[in-house]
Design an enzyme around this catalytic site. Sequence first.
Site, PDB file in Angstrom:
ATOM      1  N   GLY A   8       0.808  -1.219   0.000  1.00 41.65           N
ATOM      2  CA  GLY A   8       0.000   0.000   0.000  1.00 41.65           C
ATOM      3  C   GLY A   8       0.834   1.259   0.000  1.00 41.65           C
ATOM      4  N   ASP A  34       1.626  -2.440  -4.493  1.00 47.43           N
ATOM      5  CA  ASP A  34       0.366  -1.690  -4.429  1.00 47.43           C
ATOM      6  C   ASP A  34      -0.526  -2.099  -5.582  1.00 47.43           C
ATOM      7  OD1 ASP A  34      -1.603   0.623  -4.590  1.00 47.43           O
ATOM      8  OD2 ASP A  34      -0.381   1.295  -2.899  1.00 47.43           O
ATOM      9  N   ILE A  59      -2.558  -7.658  -2.387  1.00 44.09           N
ATOM     10  CA  ILE A  59      -2.125  -8.425  -1.210  1.00 44.09           C
ATOM     11  C   ILE A  59      -3.009  -9.648  -0.973  1.00 44.09           C
ATOM     12  CG2 ILE A  59      -1.060  -6.437  -0.077  1.00 44.09           C
ATOM     13  CD1 ILE A  59      -3.502  -6.481   1.883  1.00 44.09           C
ATOM     14  N   THR A 122      -5.751   1.212  13.168  1.00 42.46           N
ATOM     15  CA  THR A 122      -6.445   2.482  13.361  1.00 42.46           C
ATOM     16  C   THR A 122      -7.035   2.576  14.759  1.00 42.46           C
ATOM     17  OG1 THR A 122      -8.411   3.743  12.652  1.00 42.46           O
ATOM     18  CG2 THR A 122      -8.473   1.386  12.311  1.00 42.46           C
ATOM     19  N   TYR A 148     -15.685  -0.879   8.126  1.00 42.05           N
ATOM     20  CA  TYR A 148     -14.254  -0.608   7.989  1.00 42.05           C
ATOM     21  C   TYR A 148     -13.514  -0.980   9.270  1.00 42.05           C
ATOM     22  CZ  TYR A 148     -10.023   2.133   8.630  1.00 42.05           C
ATOM     23  OH  TYR A 148      -8.752   2.522   8.957  1.00 42.05           O
ATOM     24  N   LYS A 152     -10.576  -3.956  10.187  1.00 42.30           N
ATOM     25  CA  LYS A 152      -9.247  -3.651  10.736  1.00 42.30           C
ATOM     26  C   LYS A 152      -9.019  -4.395  12.056  1.00 42.30           C
ATOM     27  CE  LYS A 152      -6.567  -1.152   9.247  1.00 42.30           C
ATOM     28  NZ  LYS A 152      -5.452  -1.402   8.291  1.00 42.30           N
ATOM     29  N   LYS A 187     -11.479  12.233   2.141  1.00 39.67           N
ATOM     30  CA  LYS A 187     -11.393  12.409   3.589  1.00 39.67           C
ATOM     31  C   LYS A 187     -11.548  13.884   3.934  1.00 39.67           C
ATOM     32  CE  LYS A 187     -10.509   8.008   4.122  1.00 39.67           C
ATOM     33  NZ  LYS A 187      -9.253   7.490   4.630  1.00 39.67           N
ATOM     34  N   TYR A 205     -21.181  16.384   8.765  1.00 35.64           N
ATOM     35  CA  TYR A 205     -22.178  15.421   9.216  1.00 35.64           C
ATOM     36  C   TYR A 205     -22.897  15.925  10.471  1.00 35.64           C
ATOM     37  CZ  TYR A 205     -20.147  11.881   6.131  1.00 35.64           C
ATOM     38  OH  TYR A 205     -19.706  11.173   5.043  1.00 35.64           O
TER      39      TYR A 205
END
Length: 334
Positions: A8, A34, A59, A122, A148, A152, A187, A205
């Site tokens: 990545g 990547d 990957i 994260t 998500y 993780k 983002k 939001y």
Amino acid sequence: MGRLLITGGAGFIGSNYVHLAVREHPDWEVVVLDKLTYAGNLENLQPVKDRITFLRGDIASPADVEQAIAGADAVVNFAAETHVDRSLLDSRPFVRTNVEGTLVLLEEARRAGVKRFCQVSTDEVYGDLSGTDRHSVEIDPLRPRSPYAATKAAAEHLVFSYGTSYGLDVVVTRGSNTYGPYQYPEKIVPLFITNAVEDKPLPLYGDGSAVRDYMHAEDHAAGIDLILHRGESGQAYNLGAGYEISGLEVAARILEALGKPPGLKRFVTDRPGHDYRYSVDAAKAEALGWKPKWSWPQGLEQTVRWYCRNESWWRRVKERLEFRQHERQWYSDR
């Protein structure tokens, strides 16, 4: 260390780490694997292209990983699907890359005799801290609340299981919200900067009060590098700058920096299951010598300047079909 595989490495945090690696460790042989999905960009590696070996691959493909990992002393896994909003629309790519891909990497690392495996995770694995004044520590239970974050957390469990079951030397970093150069403009920070430049609304939001701990990408990369070298095997390490900033403040500071009117702020329907506060205690990493160098005001100012100087970079990204489709699908009814 002789040979390092960075997966990545054409993405946001990954490319910032590649820049650090070739600068701080000129004797390393750096291999980047990547897939070049929508968020991967070879332009991110242009300044160091002559110092690395780049391989395009997935990957989750054992053949791709077997080729890339051959002879590697260590692996740092940045490769991931990372955007919560996208995971709410379709979680399957997140399971494939974040879970299945991590498993493939671990299995190939075990077979190849890799000496250390660093998983980049994260702070979202801890879940929502809203309504409290506490900070997540590494021994806290993992309570992910989005697809998500769940993938993780699952990847972390796989990583630690390979340490326990097979004796693979593993470490995990749990980074807070990161901003800086080369971030894909879906983002909040790059989206708000680029939208403001274009005089487009900055979508907040709910009431805009959700808080994140914002850390500059260079500080995040430095923390990962320290944990790669000095972290204790089998341990997780939080990385966070200690700046708890609301979406409202992010928008206000960006508009002020660019001389744009406050009226560009636009409140939109909240994200489903929105976590309203993340905050980590980074004392464990700080005890090893890590300390963020960028303050929030200085880091944001530097980031705004970078996007203004590199307008052609982000305009090319925002003109691509992948960006326009997501923008239309996610924001059109909000």
